[in-house]
Design an enzyme around this catalytic site. Sequence first.
Site, PDB file in Angstrom:
ATOM      1  N   ASP A   1      -4.611  -6.686  -7.487  1.00 12.55           N
ATOM      2  CA  ASP A   1      -5.077  -5.793  -6.336  1.00 12.55           C
ATOM      3  C   ASP A   1      -5.128  -4.262  -6.797  1.00 12.55           C
ATOM      4  O   ASP A   1      -4.975  -3.985  -7.986  1.00 12.55           O
ATOM      5  CB  ASP A   1      -3.638  -5.916  -5.211  1.00 12.55           C
ATOM      6  CG  ASP A   1      -3.944  -5.752  -3.811  1.00 12.55           C
ATOM      7  OD1 ASP A   1      -5.214  -5.000  -3.635  1.00 12.55           O
ATOM      8  OD2 ASP A   1      -3.426  -6.131  -3.034  1.00 12.55           O
TER       9      ASP A   1
ATOM     10  N   HIS B   1       0.831  -1.092  -0.061  1.00 10.71           N
ATOM     11  CA  HIS B   1      -0.164  -0.117  -0.082  1.00 10.71           C
ATOM     12  C   HIS B   1       0.956   1.058   0.018  1.00 10.71           C
ATOM     13  O   HIS B   1       0.413   2.330  -0.672  1.00 10.71           O
ATOM     14  CB  HIS B   1      -0.833  -0.101   1.196  1.00 10.71           C
ATOM     15  CG  HIS B   1      -1.933  -0.977   1.520  1.00 10.71           C
ATOM     16  ND1 HIS B   1      -1.819  -2.279   1.883  1.00 10.71           N
ATOM     17  CD2 HIS B   1      -3.248  -1.156   0.868  1.00 10.71           C
ATOM     18  CE1 HIS B   1      -2.841  -2.998   1.474  1.00 10.71           C
ATOM     19  NE2 HIS B   1      -3.843  -2.110   1.074  1.00 10.71           N
TER      20      HIS B   1
END
Length: 695
Positions: free
Chosen positions: A375, A291
């Site tokens: 993702d 992230h």
Amino acid sequence: MLRKKFRGIALMLCVSMLLGGCGKGKEEPPSEAVSEQMQEQKTEQKTEQSEEPITEATAGEPDLDLYENLDPKVAEIISSMTLEEKVSQMIIPAVRRWDADNEVNEEDLVDGVLVEEKRGEPITELNDETRSIFTDFSFGGVILFADNFVDTEQTVRLIRDINEANQSGDNKTELFICADEEGGNVARLTSGTAFCGNMALAATMDRTNVEETAQLIGKELSAVGINVNFAPDADVNNNPGNPVIGVRSFSDIPEIVDNYDRGYIIGMHSENIMTAAKHFPGHGNTETDSHTGLPLVNTTEDELAKVELFPFTGCIYEGTDFIMSAHIQYPMIEKETYKSKEDGSEIYLPGTLSKKIITGILRDELGYEGITVTDSMVMDAIYKNFEPMDSAKYAINAGEDMILMPIYLNTPDSIKTMHEYIDGIVRMVEDGEIEESRIDEAVIRILETKLKYGLLDGKIEGGSVDDAVANALEVVGSKENHEREWEITEKAITMVKNDGQLLPLDASKKTLLLCPADNHELSLEYGVQKLKEDGYIPEDSNIDIKCYNELTAEDAKTIASGYENVVAVTQLFNAAGLDPEAEGGEKAAFLDSLIETVHTNGGKFVLISARLPYDVARYQDADAILLAFGDRGMDELPSEEGSISIYGPNIPVAIYTAFGGNTPSGKLPVNIPKINDDYSYSDELLYERGFGLEQ
């Protein structure tokens, strides 16, 4: 049709099933010897099956079988779709927040930098602009987050409105309505039941708990209209320094992860919820969170096959509908590089963008035939390093069928950007940079999956929206579900130390309960409340609750004064939290001082590890240690009617256990290494997997 290479792996899965049982009763984790034997067997099989290596000339070629014997409905739809509609069908956007004015506000900035994820107000109902996202595009799905959910009724109405907007736009398919509802710390339904999380479930040593948990979560998802769960987490958390997976993983060995992943899929499928195993080829051995950065793992394909790939083979065997890829560099496998747009450095193509990994390993070697999905493409690993059109081209050519959140779709201008993004992919197809057969291959998989789950019927199931709301209110976050949540969590609490039989604590002694975050205070209060309600401690018990979030090592010398017992909940996010001199190690300094002070004053100290379990090695001076494997907090106590919003049961159940409301029976699903003098993890083990004391 499963490929030859996958058939060999299926044999090993049968061995795993025998070791793990058929989901009935408890099972001990495989011994190290058994694990090594299985890994050797897999390596031998892989060697035998490597007669036809994947080459650049053959990798990624369309499977011609895919175009034969199409269902008439699928054939009719895909033949009527424009190229723009096909590309749109491959995209899953988020409609998380909305800034109607295209203006950057002060609250959108952190240290002067725009945080797109937090820009605007949460989308909890559609307005004309956000409705156009679904009428003007032919998206394959949408992903929803906690920002989108206020309560059960609002959630049902929002999802119904999204579906109706999609249909009113004359789109040819219904939507995948997706969410990350793993359970534990990763749960989005704000009025739902989170349960205790994967590592806690593994600590119960009973796969039936996993299946039941997944089934109950699936029932709640279905009730509000969600049909795809981006779960289970199939990562093997074999690196204690991992900052992003941790308790989201079932274990640090592949056999346990495989067994419980399969149970999770069975539970979800029993409620007709599609699953997405993640994060392929494995995020458990990283020390960087994708992230916020771009992880790199120096692992060979053979090494991946022994550990990380094993649970994914089980998920394939069990029929997972999606597999989500990871934004991780594997330079021992994928050597192609790209110049980072952030700093100009040469980076390796991560798994999400690698044909060798998505097509070569996942498709051709493991035989996976379901949908591949990236993702989120706005995670820093991709967003900061790759130009959006480049990452789109790499992902599609790598073999990705669906692209998750390719841009931030949160302003009127961003809608234009999404049109440009789709047009850009169409141009790359027309220019030959992406084969149209690759697009067709992806869309056929999407349509076939939608056909299987009734999403090509052109109707919304569930009758009227009022009937759907009434049903959801009976199911989501029900009293019965919360009771099972508590009961299963009780079985997860693991005790690894209890000097002098200190536990269960004597409630007649003056006791201080300490927590690391403000939203844990109600967690502690709830645990105490339950103890009183169930008669384990008297109403007038002398128990105080405080938060130590802002306290220093100096404060620790006075806060525990006058208490005979002190119980502290810990919350370890990463290895830096072990070092009192490092940034993020302030709480470690506080706890060191606290333990010393309590003992100097003649008191006893109990540690409850509530997140990464590896910190128990750091605080061995504690008199007793419990592991809860989850640190989700609590925003409200139950009402008089017993209703309660989503919360983490781990901490209150651990408090309940500390005072004798529950007898700890959990077993460690991971090894706990010793801590070196420099606060790094040692190669020597302190507690072995499977260890757990009983009173």
